[in-house]
Design an enzyme around this catalytic site. Structure first.
Site, PDB file in Angstrom:
ATOM      1  N   ALA A 112       0.825  -1.215   0.000  1.00 20.82           N
ATOM      2  CA  ALA A 112       0.000   0.000   0.000  1.00 20.82           C
ATOM      3  C   ALA A 112       0.860   1.267   0.000  1.00 20.82           C
ATOM      4  O   ALA A 112       1.946   1.268   0.587  1.00 20.82           O
ATOM      5  CB  ALA A 112      -0.906  -0.011   1.223  1.00 20.82           C
ATOM      6  N   ASN A 115       1.053   2.012  -5.711  1.00 23.25           N
ATOM      7  CA  ASN A 115       1.557   2.493  -7.013  1.00 23.25           C
ATOM      8  C   ASN A 115       2.411   1.445  -7.709  1.00 23.25           C
ATOM      9  O   ASN A 115       2.333   1.276  -8.932  1.00 23.25           O
ATOM     10  CB  ASN A 115       2.381   3.776  -6.825  1.00 23.25           C
ATOM     11  CG  ASN A 115       1.485   4.989  -6.727  1.00 23.25           C
ATOM     12  OD1 ASN A 115       0.355   4.970  -7.201  1.00 23.25           O
ATOM     13  ND2 ASN A 115       1.976   6.041  -6.103  1.00 23.25           N
ATOM     14  N   ARG A 139      -4.432   2.027   4.826  1.00 19.18           N
ATOM     15  CA  ARG A 139      -3.667   2.068   3.572  1.00 19.18           C
ATOM     16  C   ARG A 139      -4.215   1.027   2.589  1.00 19.18           C
ATOM     17  O   ARG A 139      -4.216   1.245   1.378  1.00 19.18           O
ATOM     18  CB  ARG A 139      -2.176   1.856   3.854  1.00 19.18           C
ATOM     19  CG  ARG A 139      -1.555   3.077   4.532  1.00 19.18           C
ATOM     20  CD  ARG A 139      -0.141   2.809   5.025  1.00 19.18           C
ATOM     21  NE  ARG A 139       0.846   2.688   3.967  1.00 19.18           N
ATOM     22  CZ  ARG A 139       1.578   3.690   3.494  1.00 19.18           C
ATOM     23  NH1 ARG A 139       1.424   4.907   3.987  1.00 19.18           N
ATOM     24  NH2 ARG A 139       2.472   3.484   2.551  1.00 19.18           N
ATOM     25  N   ASP A 181       9.096  -3.851  -0.842  1.00 18.80           N
ATOM     26  CA  ASP A 181       9.318  -2.404  -0.664  1.00 18.80           C
ATOM     27  C   ASP A 181       8.864  -2.062   0.763  1.00 18.80           C
ATOM     28  O   ASP A 181       7.814  -1.450   0.957  1.00 18.80           O
ATOM     29  CB  ASP A 181       8.472  -1.673  -1.730  1.00 18.80           C
ATOM     30  CG  ASP A 181       8.658  -0.168  -1.741  1.00 18.80           C
ATOM     31  OD1 ASP A 181       9.805   0.296  -1.664  1.00 18.80           O
ATOM     32  OD2 ASP A 181       7.636   0.547  -1.829  1.00 18.80           O
ATOM     33  N   CYS A 233      12.929   3.816   0.153  1.00 15.79           N
ATOM     34  CA  CYS A 233      13.143   5.244  -0.130  1.00 15.79           C
ATOM     35  C   CYS A 233      13.975   5.823   1.009  1.00 15.79           C
ATOM     36  O   CYS A 233      13.708   6.913   1.506  1.00 15.79           O
ATOM     37  CB  CYS A 233      11.826   5.980  -0.330  1.00 15.79           C
ATOM     38  SG  CYS A 233      10.678   5.856   1.040  1.00 15.79           S
TER      39      CYS A 233
END
Ligand code: SAM
Length: 307
Positions: A112, A115, A139, A181, A233
């Protein structure tokens, strides 16, 4: 490692959602809205120099358009109808580099708001199966809306801790690709105009890295897995190269790092031999948010369980 002052100059990246439209149609739409299309960029510097109502096709990713940093497209019809996704270029790398063939079974472990899942669905052409997990109910709800808007089908979204997903469940026996991720410090995220968040404490970094290692280990234990992308990130080596190194060591010769995007200019920090196979992204060097990507592949059949 600080984000440079160039951070607020990160261009506006627009991923064309090929489940609903194609690059040429989106280019035509923007031209009709008064934008000037400058063709495919020849260098990253060209992306940085964009101004006014001009846009380019990205030089690295085939379905990515690039607009000047200040462009706001949140009210644009193409965005509200799911024909385009407003997604930073670096965040488009994981699904692109995972590159599952249409028809594959894929897990998006920490998915979530989705994308990267919708990007995976576009790469799969909605053919195959995506199993997407996220532990956070709010989310997951947002993600359901996003996936519907993007025209994603063939995705089973579950509100579940990925660490509790059983790799031996026959449901996952054909899962050959995993995108991981996980939650991270977010230290690579550029907060447009708001300045930088305080650096995470050593304790928080340690806790995040612990989760990231467990999640990566768990992902590698899916029996049919062939290829995995690990991304964050974060700018911190503890969450990036160190996680990859520690987990690869546990798995011995069962998995190896492959060079992610050989022509990408910014590589993993030299934390261990081979770390340059990983890639990094940053506002100063690649004109994106700060990001880290590692691509792992199984070396041979019958990987042992980690010690
Ligand atoms: N991949 C997403 C995307 O591109 O839209 C962003 C993922 S975000 C960096 C990390 C996500 O991991 C968060 O949504 C968080 O709720 C989720 N998460 C954290 N711990 C988890 C766990 N144990 N199992 C599944 N999801 C988890």
């Amino acid at each position: 490692q600080a984000v440079s002052p160039a951070a607020s100059q990160v261009p506006r990246y627009v991923r064309v959602n090929t489940l609903k439209t194609c690059v040429d149609d989106v280019i035509d739409f923007f031209k009709r809205q008064g934008y000037t299309y400058l063709g495919k960029a020849a260098s990253v510097e060209e992306l940085k120099a964009l101004s006014g109502k001009k846009f380019l096709l990205d030089l690295h990713l085939p379905e990515l358009l690039v607009f000047p940093a200040q462009t706001d497209l949140h009210d644009n019809l193409l965005y509200t109808s799911g024909h385009i996704i407003l997604q930073d270029k670096a965040s488009c790398l994981p699904a692109f580099l995972l590159g599952p063939a249409a028809g594959s079974h894929v897990i998006d472990a920490c998915a979530a708001p989705g994308n990267k899942t919708s990007h995976l669905a576009a790469i799969l052409k909605n053919k195959g199966q995506i199993f997407a997990f996220d532990v956070d109910p709010k989310r997951v709800a947002t993600m359901n809306t996003l996936l519907t808007r993007a025209g994603v089908t063939g995705c089973q979204l579950a509100q579940q801790d990925f660490l509790t997903v059983d790799p031996r469940d026959s449901k996952y026996s054909r899962v050959t690709h995993i995108l991981l991720d996980p939650s991270c410090s977010g230290s690579g995220m550029v907060t447009r105009g708001l300045g930088q968040e305080a650096a995470p404490s050593a304790e928080r970094l340690q806790a995040l890295a612990g989760f990231q290692r467990r999640a990566l280990n768990h992902a590698l234990s899916f029996p049919a897995l062939q290829r995995l992308v690990y991304s964050t990130c974060s700018l911190h080596q503890e969450e990036n190269e160190d996680v990859v190194q520690a987990v690869l060591q546990e798995w011995g010769s069962a998995f190896r790092l492959v060079t992610a995007f050989p022509s990408w200019p910014c590589r993993g920090l030299a934390a261990f031999s081979g770390a340059e196979s990983c890639l990094r992204a940053s506002p100063a060097e690649t004109f994106t948010h700060g990001f880290f990507v590692a691509v792992l592949e199984r070396c041979r059949e019958g990987a042992p369980t980690p010690a």
